[in-house]
Design a protein around this motif. Structure first.
Motif, PDB file in Angstrom:
ATOM      1  N   GLU A   1     -10.789 122.365  47.925  1.00  0.00           N
ATOM      2  CA  GLU A   1     -10.687 121.717  48.825  1.00  0.00           C
ATOM      3  C   GLU A   1     -11.774 120.912  49.399  1.00  0.00           C
ATOM      4  O   GLU A   1     -11.969 119.785  49.858  1.00  0.00           O
ATOM      5  N   PHE A   2     -12.819 121.748  49.772  1.00  0.00           N
ATOM      6  CA  PHE A   2     -13.857 121.294  50.543  1.00  0.00           C
ATOM      7  C   PHE A   2     -15.163 120.724  49.642  1.00  0.00           C
ATOM      8  O   PHE A   2     -16.115 120.457  50.202  1.00  0.00           O
ATOM      9  N   SER A   3     -14.845 120.576  48.478  1.00  0.00           N
ATOM     10  CA  SER A   3     -15.979 119.952  47.536  1.00  0.00           C
ATOM     11  C   SER A   3     -16.420 118.737  48.078  1.00  0.00           C
ATOM     12  O   SER A   3     -15.639 117.852  48.415  1.00  0.00           O
ATOM     13  N   ASP A   4     -17.748 118.365  48.076  1.00  0.00           N
ATOM     14  CA  ASP A   4     -17.994 116.845  48.298  1.00  0.00           C
ATOM     15  C   ASP A   4     -17.573 115.943  47.274  1.00  0.00           C
ATOM     16  O   ASP A   4     -17.588 114.657  47.598  1.00  0.00           O
ATOM     17  N   PHE A   5     -17.272 116.621  46.050  1.00  0.00           N
ATOM     18  CA  PHE A   5     -16.763 115.635  45.150  1.00  0.00           C
ATOM     19  C   PHE A   5     -15.540 114.852  45.716  1.00  0.00           C
ATOM     20  O   PHE A   5     -15.155 113.563  45.525  1.00  0.00           O
ATOM     21  N   TYR A   6     -14.778 115.607  46.514  1.00  0.00           N
ATOM     22  CA  TYR A   6     -13.386 114.931  46.943  1.00  0.00           C
ATOM     23  C   TYR A   6     -13.827 113.970  48.122  1.00  0.00           C
ATOM     24  O   TYR A   6     -13.206 113.189  48.563  1.00  0.00           O
ATOM     25  N   VAL A   7     -14.696 114.619  49.011  1.00  0.00           N
ATOM     26  CA  VAL A   7     -15.218 113.927  50.188  1.00  0.00           C
ATOM     27  C   VAL A   7     -15.766 112.414  49.885  1.00  0.00           C
ATOM     28  O   VAL A   7     -15.428 111.571  50.472  1.00  0.00           O
TER      29      VAL A   7
ATOM     30  N   GLU B   1     -20.436 105.758  37.116  1.00  0.00           N
ATOM     31  CA  GLU B   1     -21.746 106.191  37.533  1.00  0.00           C
ATOM     32  C   GLU B   1     -22.009 107.528  37.986  1.00  0.00           C
ATOM     33  O   GLU B   1     -23.161 107.813  37.741  1.00  0.00           O
ATOM     34  N   GLN B   2     -20.973 108.072  38.573  1.00  0.00           N
ATOM     35  CA  GLN B   2     -21.415 109.265  39.217  1.00  0.00           C
ATOM     36  C   GLN B   2     -20.917 110.672  38.497  1.00  0.00           C
ATOM     37  O   GLN B   2     -21.357 111.516  39.098  1.00  0.00           O
ATOM     38  N   TRP B   3     -19.999 110.594  37.568  1.00  0.00           N
ATOM     39  CA  TRP B   3     -19.725 111.763  37.108  1.00  0.00           C
ATOM     40  C   TRP B   3     -20.047 111.789  35.659  1.00  0.00           C
ATOM     41  O   TRP B   3     -20.638 112.602  35.127  1.00  0.00           O
ATOM     42  N   TYR B   4     -19.827 110.685  34.848  1.00  0.00           N
ATOM     43  CA  TYR B   4     -20.066 110.915  33.467  1.00  0.00           C
ATOM     44  C   TYR B   4     -21.490 110.710  32.924  1.00  0.00           C
ATOM     45  O   TYR B   4     -21.929 111.296  31.836  1.00  0.00           O
ATOM     46  N   LYS B   5     -22.196 109.926  33.686  1.00  0.00           N
ATOM     47  CA  LYS B   5     -23.545 109.762  33.321  1.00  0.00           C
ATOM     48  C   LYS B   5     -24.448 110.682  34.143  1.00  0.00           C
ATOM     49  O   LYS B   5     -25.639 110.769  33.599  1.00  0.00           O
TER      50      LYS B   5
ATOM     51  N   SER C   1     -28.096 117.422  41.112  1.00  0.00           N
ATOM     52  CA  SER C   1     -28.222 116.117  40.484  1.00  0.00           C
ATOM     53  C   SER C   1     -29.364 115.263  41.258  1.00  0.00           C
ATOM     54  O   SER C   1     -30.289 115.879  42.084  1.00  0.00           O
ATOM     55  N   SER C   2     -29.426 114.108  40.852  1.00  0.00           N
ATOM     56  CA  SER C   2     -30.543 113.158  41.435  1.00  0.00           C
ATOM     57  C   SER C   2     -30.579 112.922  42.750  1.00  0.00           C
ATOM     58  O   SER C   2     -29.188 112.869  43.197  1.00  0.00           O
ATOM     59  N   PRO C   3     -31.549 112.313  43.567  1.00  0.00           N
ATOM     60  CA  PRO C   3     -31.333 111.883  45.092  1.00  0.00           C
ATOM     61  C   PRO C   3     -30.258 110.836  45.308  1.00  0.00           C
ATOM     62  O   PRO C   3     -29.905 110.876  46.168  1.00  0.00           O
ATOM     63  N   GLU C   4     -30.167 109.894  44.334  1.00  0.00           N
ATOM     64  CA  GLU C   4     -29.414 108.664  44.324  1.00  0.00           C
ATOM     65  C   GLU C   4     -27.886 108.915  44.009  1.00  0.00           C
ATOM     66  O   GLU C   4     -27.118 108.223  44.170  1.00  0.00           O
ATOM     67  N   SER C   5     -27.721 110.351  43.560  1.00  0.00           N
ATOM     68  CA  SER C   5     -26.293 110.721  43.095  1.00  0.00           C
ATOM     69  C   SER C   5     -25.470 110.897  44.491  1.00  0.00           C
ATOM     70  O   SER C   5     -25.974 111.404  45.520  1.00  0.00           O
ATOM     71  N   GLU C   6     -24.253 110.398  44.408  1.00  0.00           N
ATOM     72  CA  GLU C   6     -23.328 110.933  45.517  1.00  0.00           C
ATOM     73  C   GLU C   6     -22.662 112.067  45.326  1.00  0.00           C
ATOM     74  O   GLU C   6     -21.750 112.572  46.285  1.00  0.00           O
ATOM     75  N   ILE C   7     -22.580 112.672  44.244  1.00  0.00           N
ATOM     76  CA  ILE C   7     -22.166 114.053  43.925  1.00  0.00           C
ATOM     77  C   ILE C   7     -23.321 115.060  44.072  1.00  0.00           C
ATOM     78  O   ILE C   7     -24.130 115.033  43.487  1.00  0.00           O
ATOM     79  N   SER C   8     -22.902 115.955  44.786  1.00  0.00           N
ATOM     80  CA  SER C   8     -23.637 117.406  45.056  1.00  0.00           C
ATOM     81  C   SER C   8     -23.002 118.462  44.703  1.00  0.00           C
ATOM     82  O   SER C   8     -22.365 118.809  45.481  1.00  0.00           O
ATOM     83  N   LEU C   9     -22.915 119.132  43.289  1.00  0.00           N
ATOM     84  CA  LEU C   9     -22.107 120.184  43.202  1.00  0.00           C
ATOM     85  C   LEU C   9     -22.774 121.689  43.689  1.00  0.00           C
ATOM     86  O   LEU C   9     -24.066 121.578  43.374  1.00  0.00           O
ATOM     87  N   CYS C  10     -22.120 122.621  44.254  1.00  0.00           N
ATOM     88  CA  CYS C  10     -22.712 123.917  44.516  1.00  0.00           C
ATOM     89  C   CYS C  10     -22.029 124.960  43.790  1.00  0.00           C
ATOM     90  O   CYS C  10     -21.272 124.507  42.719  1.00  0.00           O
TER      91      CYS C  10
END
Length: 314
Positions: free
Chosen positions: A102-108, A123-127, A137-146
């Protein structure tokens, strides 16, 4: 958590998992397998849905798919170490989707408006590259997986960490495996070594523990990726256990079949199509409530699977 702990390679990750039950050679073969399908046929199968799903052409879709497991190695299907090499009775079990804590940045960071979500996912998941060494991921990505995110959606980890001690998880596999292997509860852990397993959709659900609300882009990549996995695993029988996944799959399978029968595309070469419905069985989710619910022809999932297996072995 040190940087060394955070950035692991795929090989380092799988080697940390206890109890070797996987065929990593076969799993690597899935990662390396390219989708062999004509790009024009992809657009023919998915029209008019193709334009909704992506602004790209079929060649770009193939490129994304061929790199998908390199960028998302934690989603590689589970293949048991005793998965048959030559026996034609191979089985690939398919459920719905993973989900994250629930706390994942993916959802936020995911947009709440559905009209924005489709483009954002593309743009943010598949590529993006979410390979083990680039979890942030890269600095411009909105997703940061831990690391906690990965533990939730690594197919191999999910199977290994739950098949021993999670009774709810074991019950799901008991419902799916028993019609084929006629096993008791204490045999589930051993039997799972002879099958392959994956989730149909290639991204996590929008909320923890809730069914995915698939968009056109999700259905596009999921259907084509299942073909890719099916070929990499030497064309096993496919058993889809999810109402959402089976309906999505069946719709596009019919479109695929229709395209190949159309004189307008008869010159398109395609050796990756499921030719008949004898190659797959479409069921509900294996929890007891859905599994025992009547589907088309008033069949429960167990009844349908038993009938399917009888035809497989006749």
């Amino acid at each position: 958590m040190s940087e060394e702990q955070l950035y692991e390679t795929y090989e380092q990750k799988v080697n940390t998992l206890e109890d070797e039950i996987c065929n990593h050679e076969k799993m690597s073969a899935i990662m390396d397998k390219d989708l062999k399908i004509d790009s024009k046929l992809i657009e023919a199968i998915f029209k008019p849905y193709f334009k909704k799903a992506t602004k790209e052409n079929g060649d770009q879709v193939i490129k994304v798919l061929n790199n998908f497991y390199k960028y998302h190695p934690f989603l590689i299907p589970f293949v048991g170490k005793d998965y048959p090499q030559n026996d034609k009775k191979k089985f690939l079990f398919v459920m719905e989707s993973h989900y994250l804590p629930e706390f994942s940045d993916f959802y936020v960071n995911m947009p709440r408006k559905s009209k924005d979500k489709n483009e954002w996912l593309k743009e943010q998941w598949y590529k993006r590259d979410f390979s083990w060494e680039k979890l942030q991921s890269s600095p411009e990505s909105e997703i940061s997986l831990c690391r906690e995110d990965i533990d939730y959606i690594c197919t191999e980890s999910v199977v290994k960490n739950n098949i021993k001690n999670n009774n709810k998880f074991k019950a799901l596999f008991r419902n799916m495996l028993k019609p084929i292997f006629n096993i008791e509860n204490d045999q589930i852990e051993n039997t799972i070594k002879s099958i392959a397993f994956m989730n149909y959709f290639l991204r996590p659900s929008e909320y923890t523990g809730v069914s995915i609300k698939g968009k056109d882009i999700d259905e596009l990549f999921s259907y084509l990726n299942l073909i890719r996995v099916w070929k990499a695993l030497d064309e096993p029988y496919i058993i889809i256990c999810s109402a959402i996944a089976r309906k999505s799959f069946y719709f596009y399978w019919k479109e695929h079949k229709k395209c190949l029968e159309d004189p307008g595309v008869k010159n398109i070469v395609d050796d990756t199509a499921f030719t008949t419905d004898a190659e797959f069985c479409l069921c509900n989710h294996p929890n007891n409530r859905s599994w025992n619910k009547s589907m088309e022809n008033n069949e429960t999932s167990e009844e349908r699977l038993l009938k399917f297996i009888k035809n497989v072995y006749q």
